[in-house]
Design an enzyme around this catalytic site. Structure first.
Site, mmCIF file in Angstrom:
data_model
loop_
_atom_site.group_PDB
_atom_site.id
_atom_site.type_symbol
_atom_site.label_atom_id
_atom_site.label_comp_id
_atom_site.label_asym_id
_atom_site.label_seq_id
_atom_site.Cartn_x
_atom_site.Cartn_y
_atom_site.Cartn_z
ATOM 1 N N GLU A 1 24.867 31.685 32.592
ATOM 2 C CA GLU A 1 25.282 31.867 31.347
ATOM 3 C C GLU A 1 26.680 32.557 33.137
ATOM 4 O O GLU A 1 27.583 32.238 33.678
ATOM 5 C CB GLU A 1 26.274 32.175 30.219
ATOM 6 C CG GLU A 1 27.969 31.752 30.561
ATOM 7 C CD GLU A 1 28.017 30.941 30.543
ATOM 8 O OE1 GLU A 1 27.856 29.666 30.257
ATOM 9 O OE2 GLU A 1 29.257 30.364 31.822
ATOM 10 N N ILE B 1 33.473 33.624 33.666
ATOM 11 C CA ILE B 1 33.967 32.298 32.675
ATOM 12 C C ILE B 1 32.823 31.757 31.655
ATOM 13 O O ILE B 1 32.313 31.479 33.033
ATOM 14 C CB ILE B 1 34.775 31.438 33.790
ATOM 15 C CG1 ILE B 1 35.689 31.961 35.270
ATOM 16 C CG2 ILE B 1 35.046 29.888 33.367
ATOM 17 C CD1 ILE B 1 36.321 31.416 36.664
ATOM 18 N N GLY C 1 32.950 46.516 43.758
ATOM 19 C CA GLY C 1 31.778 46.546 43.161
ATOM 20 C C GLY C 1 31.829 44.493 43.058
ATOM 21 O O GLY C 1 31.388 44.123 41.714
ATOM 22 N N LYS D 1 26.119 29.263 43.490
ATOM 23 C CA LYS D 1 26.139 28.710 42.747
ATOM 24 C C LYS D 1 26.565 27.283 42.163
ATOM 25 O O LYS D 1 26.818 26.746 41.350
ATOM 26 C CB LYS D 1 28.103 29.385 42.054
ATOM 27 C CG LYS D 1 28.131 31.331 42.779
ATOM 28 C CD LYS D 1 29.318 32.091 42.665
ATOM 29 C CE LYS D 1 28.287 33.376 42.353
ATOM 30 N NZ LYS D 1 30.283 34.285 42.771
ATOM 31 N N GLY E 1 32.647 41.398 38.698
ATOM 32 C CA GLY E 1 32.916 42.673 38.689
ATOM 33 C C GLY E 1 32.639 43.013 36.616
ATOM 34 O O GLY E 1 31.975 41.874 36.316
HETATM 35 N N1 HSE Z 1 29.976 38.694 44.661
HETATM 36 C C1 HSE Z 1 29.986 37.242 44.186
HETATM 37 C C2 HSE Z 1 31.789 37.292 43.584
HETATM 38 C C3 HSE Z 1 29.557 38.469 42.467
HETATM 39 O O1 HSE Z 1 32.247 38.009 44.943
HETATM 40 O O2 HSE Z 1 31.844 36.431 43.729
HETATM 41 C C4 HSE Z 1 29.893 37.500 41.692
HETATM 42 O O3 HSE Z 1 28.646 36.494 41.656
#
Ligand code: HSE
Length: 348
Positions: free
Chosen positions: A123, A130, A181, A199, A297
Site C-alpha cells: 500500500e 493515500i 525527507g 508508481k 514523508g
Molecule cells: N521520493 C518520493 C516522492 C517519495 O517524492 O514522492 C515517496 O514515494
C-alpha cells in the site's frame, strides 16, 4: 500479539516504529497487538531505546519462526528484493514501501507469497499515505477501470510549486525537499520521472489485467527541462506545470506515460500543492473518483505500511492473482498542447 521485524530504520522505517509505539492500543484492538522483535539495520544504534532489538544479519529474522510479518523499508533494489524473497520463503508475510522492488520484482514476490500461503502487500509504494492500492484491488475491483491520472511524486510537485510561488531556483527547491525527507536517496529518480513511472506501473498492474513494467511506458519524461520561464508563462495563462502519470486503456492496449503537463484550473490536479499527491481514477460504474493526501514523508507513509502490517497480522484472504495477459500501447495520440518557455506541454 504478532511479532514483526522492520528492515531498514530510515525515514519510513523509523516512522513505522514510532507509529507502532504511539498507536499500540489501536493495533491491539485491530489485530491483537504488534510487537517489533527485530530491527535490521547496518548502523550502530547502541545507546538507543531499541538497541537490544537491532540485528545486522537477516538470518536471525529468517530463523525465528515467531516473526510472522516483516516490513521492508530499506529502499533500493538489492538486497531489499533478496531479503524480501527470503522472508516470504521462510513463511513470513512482507509489507513494503519500496516501489522499485514492487515494480521490478512484484510479480515474482507475489507468486512466492501465494506459494508459501503468506502476503506481499505494498500500500505504501504509491501515494505515501493515500489508500489507493487496496481501493483499486478491493472497492473498485467491481469496475472496469479505464483511466488513472495522478500527481505521484511529492518531490517534483514541491519543486514546481516553489518555482511558481516563490520563484525559487530548481536547485534550492530540491535541497529543501531533500531536507524534508521527501526525495529519493538518488533524487534523479524523482526529477527524471522514474519514481512516478514506477508508481503508474504499480497502479496499472492493480487496475488492469497484467503486470506493467517501466519498459511498457510510452513516455517517461521528468522535470529537468522545465524552466523558470515555462513556469512563469504557464502562470500568466492560468495554468500550472505538473508532473503527471497516466495509465489509460486504449483499443490497442494500456497506454502508460509520465510527463510534465500544463494543467488547466478546471482540472483537480491544478490545486494539488507541495508534497501532496492526487490520484484520479475513472471506472465504468463509479465514474470519476479522486484520492488525495501526503504523497511522501515518514508519518504518512508509515500509516500505509502499518495498515498492511495489520492486514497481514489479521490473516485476511490473499488477493486474486493478476492475469498474465496484457496489451501495451506505445503510440500516444496527438494531444492538445501549449508552448511555454519555448517547450511544448500537453494541456490537460
Ligand atoms: N521520493 C518520493 C516522492 C517519495 O517524492 O514522492 C515517496 O514515494
Amino acid at each position: 500479539m504478532t511479532n514483526i521485524a522492520i528492515m531498514g530504520l530510515g525515514v519510513v522505517g523509523g516512522a513505522v516504529y514510532d507509529a507502532l509505539e504511539k498507536n499500540a492500543g489501536i493495533y491491539k484492538r485491530l489485530c491483537g497487538g504488534i510487537k517489533v522483535k527485530y530491527i535490521l539495520d547496518k548502523r550502530d544504534f547502541s545507546g538507543s531505546e531499541f538497541a537490544s532489538r537491532v540485528v545486522n544479519d537477516i538470518s536471525v529474522i529468517l530463523k525465528d519462526k515467531s516473526v510472522k510479518v516483516v516490513a521492508e523499508t530499506m529502499g533500493g533494489d538489492r538486497p531489499a528484493f533478496d531479503f524480501s524473497l527470503a522472508c516470504i520463503n521462510a513463511g513470513k508475510s512482507v509489507v513494503t514501501s519500496n516501489k522499485l522492488v514492487v515494480e521490478k520484482h512484484g510479480a515474482e514476490l507475489e507468486r512466492a507469497a501465494r506459494k508459501n500461503g503468506v502476503s506481499y502487500l505494498y500500500e505504501a509504494s504509491v501515494g505515501g499515505g493515500i489508500p489507493i492500492i487496496r481501493t483499486l484491488r478491493d472497492t473498485l475491483a467491481v469496475n472496469s477501470v479505464t483511466e488513472i491520472n495522478g500527481i505521484l511524486n511529492g518531490t517534483t510537485n514541491y519543486i514546481l510549486e516553489k518555482m511558481e510561488t516563490e520563484g525559487s531556483s530548481y536547485e534550492t527547491a530540491l535541497k529543501e525537499a531533500q531536507a524534508l525527507g521527501y526525495a529519493e536517496r538518488d533524487p534523479s529518480a524523482d526529477i527524471e520521472g522514474l519514481d512516478a513511472a514506477r508508481k503508474i506501473c504499480i497502479l496499472a498492474s492493480c487496475a488492469f489485467s497484467g503486470k506493467y513494467r517501466m519498459e511498457d511506458c510510452a513516455e517517461i519524461r521528468g522535470i529537468t527541462n522545465v524552466t523558470a520561464q515555462s513556469v512563469a508563462e504557464a502562470k500568466a495563462k492560468g495554468l500550472k506545470i505538473k508532473l503527471v502519470g497516466t495509465a489509460k486503456l486504449t483499443d490497442n492496449g494500456a497506454l502508460l506515460c509520465v510527463r510534465p503537463c500544463a494543467v488547466r484550473q478546471a482540472n483537480l490536479l491544478h490545486s494539488v500543492s507541495g508534497v501532496f499527491n492526487c490520484i484520479c481514477v475513472k471506472g465504468d460504474l463509479v465514474g470519476e473518483t479522486a484520492y488525495y493526501g501526503h504523497g511522501a514523508g515518514g508519518s504518512a507513509t508509515a500509516s500505509a505500511v502499518v495498515s498492511d502490517i495489520v492486514e497481514a497480522a489479521s490473516v485476511r484472504p490473499l488477493p486474486r492473482p493478476a492475469s498474465a495477459k496484457k496489451a501495451v500501447c506505445k503510440q500516444k495520440k496527438a494531444a492538445e498542447t501549449v508552448t511555454l518557455g519555448g517547450e511544448e506541454y500537453e494541456l490537460i
